[in-house]
Motif scaffolding. Structure first.
Motif, PDB file in Angstrom:
ATOM      1  N   UNK A  56       8.118   2.838  12.013  1.00 47.81           N
ATOM      2  CA  UNK A  56       7.687   4.136  12.520  1.00 47.81           C
ATOM      3  C   UNK A  56       7.187   4.983  11.348  1.00 47.81           C
ATOM      4  N   UNK A  57       6.094   5.731  11.559  1.00 44.62           N
ATOM      5  CA  UNK A  57       5.568   6.569  10.499  1.00 44.62           C
ATOM      6  C   UNK A  57       4.899   7.816  11.025  1.00 44.62           C
ATOM      7  N   UNK A  58       4.865   8.854  10.190  1.00 46.34           N
ATOM      8  CA  UNK A  58       4.213  10.118  10.542  1.00 46.34           C
ATOM      9  C   UNK A  58       3.465  10.638   9.316  1.00 46.34           C
ATOM     10  N   UNK A  59       2.319  11.245   9.560  1.00 43.73           N
ATOM     11  CA  UNK A  59       1.513  11.838   8.494  1.00 43.73           C
ATOM     12  C   UNK A  59       1.169  13.272   8.853  1.00 43.73           C
ATOM     13  N   UNK A  60       1.310  14.168   7.868  1.00 47.64           N
ATOM     14  CA  UNK A  60       1.001  15.585   8.074  1.00 47.64           C
ATOM     15  C   UNK A  60       0.018  16.035   7.001  1.00 47.64           C
ATOM     16  N   UNK A  61      -1.172  16.464   7.426  1.00 47.91           N
ATOM     17  CA  UNK A  61      -2.182  16.965   6.507  1.00 47.91           C
ATOM     18  C   UNK A  61      -1.953  18.457   6.309  1.00 47.91           C
ATOM     19  N   UNK A  93       0.836  -1.195   0.000  1.00 48.33           N
ATOM     20  CA  UNK A  93       0.000   0.000   0.000  1.00 48.33           C
ATOM     21  C   UNK A  93       0.868   1.242   0.000  1.00 48.33           C
ATOM     22  N   UNK A  94       0.580   2.205  -0.873  1.00 45.20           N
ATOM     23  CA  UNK A  94       1.439   3.386  -0.966  1.00 45.20           C
ATOM     24  C   UNK A  94       1.338   4.270   0.278  1.00 45.20           C
ATOM     25  N   UNK A  95       0.150   4.415   0.836  1.00 40.63           N
ATOM     26  CA  UNK A  95       0.016   5.247   2.040  1.00 40.63           C
ATOM     27  C   UNK A  95       0.729   4.606   3.221  1.00 40.63           C
ATOM     28  N   UNK A  96       0.537   3.298   3.386  1.00 34.23           N
ATOM     29  CA  UNK A  96       1.220   2.612   4.470  1.00 34.23           C
ATOM     30  C   UNK A  96       2.717   2.595   4.270  1.00 34.23           C
ATOM     31  N   UNK A  97       3.165   2.359   3.035  1.00 35.07           N
ATOM     32  CA  UNK A  97       4.597   2.329   2.755  1.00 35.07           C
ATOM     33  C   UNK A  97       5.243   3.669   3.059  1.00 35.07           C
ATOM     34  N   UNK A  98       4.608   4.766   2.650  1.00 35.12           N
ATOM     35  CA  UNK A  98       5.179   6.093   2.886  1.00 35.12           C
ATOM     36  C   UNK A  98       5.372   6.371   4.365  1.00 35.12           C
ATOM     37  N   UNK A  99       4.572   5.731   5.217  1.00 36.05           N
ATOM     38  CA  UNK A  99       4.695   5.871   6.666  1.00 36.05           C
ATOM     39  C   UNK A  99       5.466   4.705   7.276  1.00 36.05           C
ATOM     40  N   UNK A 120      -3.204  18.343  -0.117  1.00 34.69           N
ATOM     41  CA  UNK A 120      -1.957  17.598   0.061  1.00 34.69           C
ATOM     42  C   UNK A 120      -1.841  16.997   1.461  1.00 34.69           C
ATOM     43  N   UNK A 121      -1.432  15.722   1.502  1.00 38.46           N
ATOM     44  CA  UNK A 121      -1.077  15.036   2.745  1.00 38.46           C
ATOM     45  C   UNK A 121       0.307  14.444   2.563  1.00 38.46           C
ATOM     46  N   UNK A 122       1.220  14.773   3.478  1.00 36.43           N
ATOM     47  CA  UNK A 122       2.612  14.331   3.391  1.00 36.43           C
ATOM     48  C   UNK A 122       2.874  13.218   4.395  1.00 36.43           C
ATOM     49  N   UNK A 123       3.787  12.289   4.027  1.00 33.34           N
ATOM     50  CA  UNK A 123       4.096  11.157   4.907  1.00 33.34           C
ATOM     51  C   UNK A 123       5.585  10.839   4.862  1.00 33.34           C
ATOM     52  N   UNK A 124       6.078  10.284   5.972  1.00 32.59           N
ATOM     53  CA  UNK A 124       7.469   9.830   6.044  1.00 32.59           C
ATOM     54  C   UNK A 124       7.555   8.705   7.064  1.00 32.59           C
TER      55      UNK A 124
END
Length: 420
Positions: free
Chosen positions: A316-321, A28-34, A326-330
């Motif tokens: 570990x992951x973080x999401x910033x709306x 999953x791209x959202x899960x992977x980004x986090x 735009x929603x950013x993830x790392x």
């Protein structure tokens, strides 16, 4: 030479479970980004993989998520003692996922998932020093899962469903370091098994003790993949009693280990979301692989040590709306290897790795979003051999092979999220 041939089939099985040297954490791209977190994150239909219990917490009636990644991997092997070096020249792998959920009512959601947790291609340079163990491997494994998610109360839900696995694999290696035909072409064998299938299941639970905190647990069962009547094709073998090889079939059972994931997510405010997942893979089930050959004496069947240990992943992951668009993830995760000293092989050049991820979502409309992510995996350089301990595996016969390995992978990915 018979023993070397049998050993190659064991290496084939290892490639099947590790997909060309590493676990493909690209579901999953959202899960992977986090950092590939998601066991306690209610975000989109990717929950079908990470924790199906959470599907019923999605707000929309219909949720879908599809995506694909491009895997660029590189492995370099070197033996300083003999001044030898080789590297892989592998084509790009393209693992994919597709998830769908439908909310029947406020208590029950149903879903369907298809994803490729194992699948890759690895090609070493022609006739490299380890060609008697592996030349190339091509693998595809697709998981298809039916799902149900039931809300016990406003804060607690359970979910899961059966898994069907379908796959194929093609593997080639030279018979030994010197054998060739009269024209000098190296003798080799190609192992091919298609239409391999098996069944398993997964189950999860998600609990939200307070509005800002979620806790999730997901378990995926061990799956035994049985390859029956696979084909073994020999080429460039000299016509000699010293090289008694002939085309045949084989049977083998390959264990895909069970996995347990525990996750926590915390919504700090409207903009910031933090997540942590712990994953344990029960690789100790993979102690050895037995391969049975048709029309062969019992003593020519294969007993191949692996002695894997359970491995741990910390994510570990973080999401910033940032705004409505735009929603950013790392993220970051540490992936521990199950391979013990003395059991490291060139067709599965996998050891401990540090993994760095990032990405974003762009809301194109109220119902459609584009999801993008990337992963950079850096595997710890290792100097290792494949030489099983004779005190633990006295029946194993085979020459040791070793050297130093440097491995890395870069994976960009793109997906689409739809909600109606």
């Amino acid at each position: 030479m018979k023993r070397l041939f049998l050993l190659s089939l064991f290496m084939l099985a290892a490639a099947t479970t590790y997909a060309g040297g590493y676990r493909v954490s690209l579901q999953g791209q959202r899960g992977l980004a986090m950092g590939h977190t998601g066991v306690a994150v209610v975000n989109n239909a990717e929950l079908a993989f990470f924790n199906p219990a959470g599907l019923v917490f999605l707000e929309n009636k219909i949720n879908a998520s599809v995506g694909v990644s491009a895997v660029f991997s590189d492995v370099v092997w070197q033996n300083d003692e003999f001044g030898q070096m080789a590297r892989t020249d592998s084509p790009v792998g393209t693992p994919f996922y597709a998830y769908f959920s439908y909310k029947l009512n406020e208590k029950l959601s149903l879903g369907l998932a298809a994803y490729t947790p194992y699948g890759s291609t690895v090609e070493w340079e022609k006739d490299w020093p380890g060609s008697h163990l592996v030349n190339d491997i091509e693998l595809a494994a697709i998981y298809v899962q039916a799902l149900a998610s039931y809300k016990i109360n406003d804060n607690l839900a359970v979910g899961g469903g059966p898994i069907y696995v379908s796959g194929s694999v093609n593997f080639n290696r030279n018979l030994n370091r010197t054998l060739s035909d009269l024209e000098g072409n190296r003798s080799n064998v190609t192992i091919d098994a298609s239409n391999v299938s098996a069944f398993g299941w997964s189950a999860g639970v998600m609990w939200s003790p307070v509005d800002s905190l979620r806790v999730g647990v997901n378990y995926r069962s061990e799956i035994l993949v049985e390859a029956e009547d696979g084909d073994a094709d020999f080429e460039n073998v000299p016509n000699s009693p010293l090289a008694p090889f002939s085309d045949t079939q084989f049977d083998a059972t390959l264990p895909l280990p069970a996995e347990l994931s525990v996750g926590v997510s915390y919504q700090l405010n409207e903009k910031w979301l933090f997540a942590f997942d712990y994953n344990r893979t029960f690789w100790d089930v993979y102690n050895s692989l037995d391969v049975d050959f048709a029309n062969q004496p019992t003593e020519r069947d294969s007993f191949n040590p692996r002695a894997y240990e359970d491995s741990n992943n910390y994510r570990f992951g973080v999401q910033y709306t940032a705004n409505e668009t735009f929603t950013l993830r790392a993220g970051y995760y540490f992936d521990g290897s199950p391979v013990q000293d003395g059991y490291f092989a060139p067709e599965t050049p996998r050891n401990d790795s540090n993994n760095f991820t990032g990405g974003l979502s762009i809301n194109v409309t109220d119902n459609v979003a584009i999801d993008a992510a990337f992963l950079y995996s850096r595997f710890k350089e290792i100097d290792a051999t494949y030489s099983p301990d004779p005190s633990e595996f006295p029946d194993y016969e085979g020459a040791p092979f070793g050297g130093s390995y440097k491995s890395s992978a870069f994976v960009p990915g793109l997906g689409v999220t739809i909600k109606i």
